[in-house]
Motif scaffolding. Structure first.
Motif, PDB file in Angstrom:
ATOM      1  N   ASN A   1       8.230 -32.762 -39.613  1.00  0.00           N
ATOM      2  CA  ASN A   1       7.124 -33.476 -38.692  1.00  0.00           C
ATOM      3  C   ASN A   1       8.481 -33.110 -36.600  1.00  0.00           C
ATOM      4  OD1 ASN A   1       4.895 -33.986 -39.310  1.00  0.00           O
ATOM      5  ND2 ASN A   1       5.379 -35.659 -40.235  1.00  0.00           N
ATOM      6  N   ARG A   2       9.502 -31.801 -37.074  1.00  0.00           N
ATOM      7  CA  ARG A   2      10.343 -32.416 -35.955  1.00  0.00           C
ATOM      8  C   ARG A   2       9.213 -31.662 -35.201  1.00  0.00           C
ATOM      9  NH1 ARG A   2      15.648 -28.703 -38.088  1.00  0.00           N
ATOM     10  NH2 ARG A   2      16.160 -30.529 -35.479  1.00  0.00           N
ATOM     11  N   PRO A   3       9.548 -32.087 -34.144  1.00  0.00           N
ATOM     12  CA  PRO A   3       9.309 -31.880 -32.482  1.00  0.00           C
ATOM     13  C   PRO A   3       8.649 -30.289 -32.168  1.00  0.00           C
ATOM     14  CG  PRO A   3      10.979 -32.827 -31.427  1.00  0.00           C
ATOM     15  CD  PRO A   3      11.200 -33.421 -33.247  1.00  0.00           C
ATOM     16  N   ARG A   4       8.071 -30.480 -30.577  1.00  0.00           N
ATOM     17  CA  ARG A   4       7.756 -28.839 -30.649  1.00  0.00           C
ATOM     18  C   ARG A   4       9.103 -27.839 -30.475  1.00  0.00           C
ATOM     19  NH1 ARG A   4       2.929 -28.304 -27.205  1.00  0.00           N
ATOM     20  NH2 ARG A   4       2.879 -25.944 -27.178  1.00  0.00           N
ATOM     21  N   GLY A   5       9.756 -27.067 -30.409  1.00  0.00           N
ATOM     22  CA  GLY A   5      10.296 -26.450 -29.689  1.00  0.00           C
ATOM     23  C   GLY A   5      11.480 -26.954 -30.620  1.00  0.00           C
ATOM     24  N   TRP A   6      11.922 -27.380 -32.224  1.00  0.00           N
ATOM     25  CA  TRP A   6      12.770 -27.962 -32.658  1.00  0.00           C
ATOM     26  C   TRP A   6      14.143 -26.556 -32.873  1.00  0.00           C
ATOM     27  CZ3 TRP A   6      14.250 -26.160 -37.175  1.00  0.00           C
ATOM     28  CH2 TRP A   6      12.785 -25.715 -38.274  1.00  0.00           C
ATOM     29  N   HIS A   7      13.063 -25.729 -32.773  1.00  0.00           N
ATOM     30  CA  HIS A   7      14.135 -24.479 -33.621  1.00  0.00           C
ATOM     31  C   HIS A   7      14.875 -23.255 -32.203  1.00  0.00           C
ATOM     32  CE1 HIS A   7      10.280 -23.463 -32.460  1.00  0.00           C
ATOM     33  NE2 HIS A   7      10.409 -22.275 -32.182  1.00  0.00           N
ATOM     34  N   ARG A   8      13.994 -23.684 -31.209  1.00  0.00           N
ATOM     35  CA  ARG A   8      14.957 -23.307 -29.884  1.00  0.00           C
ATOM     36  C   ARG A   8      15.780 -23.898 -29.458  1.00  0.00           C
ATOM     37  NH1 ARG A   8      10.013 -22.169 -28.644  1.00  0.00           N
ATOM     38  NH2 ARG A   8       8.934 -24.202 -28.259  1.00  0.00           N
ATOM     39  N   ASN A   9      15.838 -26.051 -29.394  1.00  0.00           N
ATOM     40  CA  ASN A   9      17.090 -26.198 -29.127  1.00  0.00           C
ATOM     41  C   ASN A   9      18.036 -26.463 -30.413  1.00  0.00           C
ATOM     42  OD1 ASN A   9      15.623 -27.489 -26.786  1.00  0.00           O
ATOM     43  ND2 ASN A   9      14.513 -28.708 -28.073  1.00  0.00           N
ATOM     44  N   ASP A  10      17.930 -26.377 -31.196  1.00  0.00           N
ATOM     45  CA  ASP A  10      19.000 -26.225 -32.258  1.00  0.00           C
ATOM     46  C   ASP A  10      19.568 -25.175 -32.100  1.00  0.00           C
ATOM     47  OD1 ASP A  10      17.822 -28.499 -33.593  1.00  0.00           O
ATOM     48  OD2 ASP A  10      17.274 -27.746 -35.445  1.00  0.00           O
ATOM     49  N   GLU A  11      18.702 -23.890 -32.036  1.00  0.00           N
ATOM     50  CA  GLU A  11      19.733 -23.081 -31.235  1.00  0.00           C
ATOM     51  C   GLU A  11      20.279 -22.707 -30.183  1.00  0.00           C
ATOM     52  OE1 GLU A  11      21.299 -18.765 -32.501  1.00  0.00           O
ATOM     53  OE2 GLU A  11      19.639 -20.309 -33.154  1.00  0.00           O
ATOM     54  N   ARG A  12      20.391 -23.136 -29.306  1.00  0.00           N
ATOM     55  CA  ARG A  12      20.873 -23.683 -27.675  1.00  0.00           C
ATOM     56  C   ARG A  12      22.113 -24.402 -27.871  1.00  0.00           C
ATOM     57  NH1 ARG A  12      15.512 -24.387 -25.201  1.00  0.00           N
ATOM     58  NH2 ARG A  12      14.727 -23.269 -24.733  1.00  0.00           N
ATOM     59  N   ARG A  13      22.075 -24.807 -29.110  1.00  0.00           N
ATOM     60  CA  ARG A  13      22.854 -26.474 -29.226  1.00  0.00           C
ATOM     61  C   ARG A  13      23.720 -25.637 -30.266  1.00  0.00           C
ATOM     62  NH1 ARG A  13      18.910 -30.145 -29.812  1.00  0.00           N
ATOM     63  NH2 ARG A  13      18.771 -29.784 -31.594  1.00  0.00           N
ATOM     64  N   ALA A  14      23.551 -24.652 -31.154  1.00  0.00           N
ATOM     65  CA  ALA A  14      24.413 -24.278 -32.204  1.00  0.00           C
ATOM     66  C   ALA A  14      25.096 -22.838 -31.475  1.00  0.00           C
ATOM     67  CB  ALA A  14      22.899 -22.721 -33.335  1.00  0.00           C
ATOM     68  N   ARG A  15      24.544 -22.240 -30.458  1.00  0.00           N
ATOM     69  CA  ARG A  15      25.239 -21.093 -29.585  1.00  0.00           C
ATOM     70  C   ARG A  15      26.176 -21.951 -28.551  1.00  0.00           C
ATOM     71  NH1 ARG A  15      20.963 -17.171 -27.836  1.00  0.00           N
ATOM     72  NH2 ARG A  15      20.584 -16.439 -30.010  1.00  0.00           N
TER      73      ARG A  15
END
Length: 125
Positions: free
Chosen positions: A110-124
């Motif tokens: 139940n992660r919020p919408r766009g979680w994968h984009r935000n995780d990727e931004r933080r990882a980069r």
């Protein structure tokens, strides 16, 4: 044009109506800026103010934008490019595609919408 223009009701006048069926030259009553001692005309969508006073009041209401930091944030977490994308590219067709597994896991949590984009931004970073 959204609607037909109305023209001044004085014969032989081809100016556009300002108010009361008259152009400004033939006596239309103009609204003045609601600021004290301002003689300029109020503009249509400017809350009864002239353009300069409208801009002045809006600047006071809008918070100033913080300047961006010159240094990018440090990377945190794992990028999908480190493990998930390479595993998806070399996927042999059995089971579920690793990228789909990754996205489904976030959906199941139940992660919020766009979680994968935000995780990727933080990882980069």
């Amino acid at each position: 044009l959204k609607h037909k223009r109305r023209y001044c009701r004085i014969p032989d006048c081809d100016k556009i109506v300002k108010s009361q069926g008259l152009c400004q030259r033939h006596g239309a009553k103009t609204r003045k800026c609601k600021f004290k001692d301002c003689e300029k005309q109020a503009q249509g969508n400017f809350d009864g103010m002239c353009k300069s006073h409208f801009k002045l009041t809006r600047k006071e209401l809008i918070a100033p934008i913080k300047p961006l930091s010159s240094e990018p944030p440090l990377p945190t977490g794992e990028s999908v490019y480190d493990r998930i994308i390479p595993a998806s590219v070399t996927w042999d067709g059995t089971g579920t595609l690793p990228l789909v597994q990754h996205l489904k896991a976030g959906f199941d949590e139940n992660r919020p919408r766009g979680w994968h984009r935000n995780d990727e931004r933080r990882a980069r970073g």
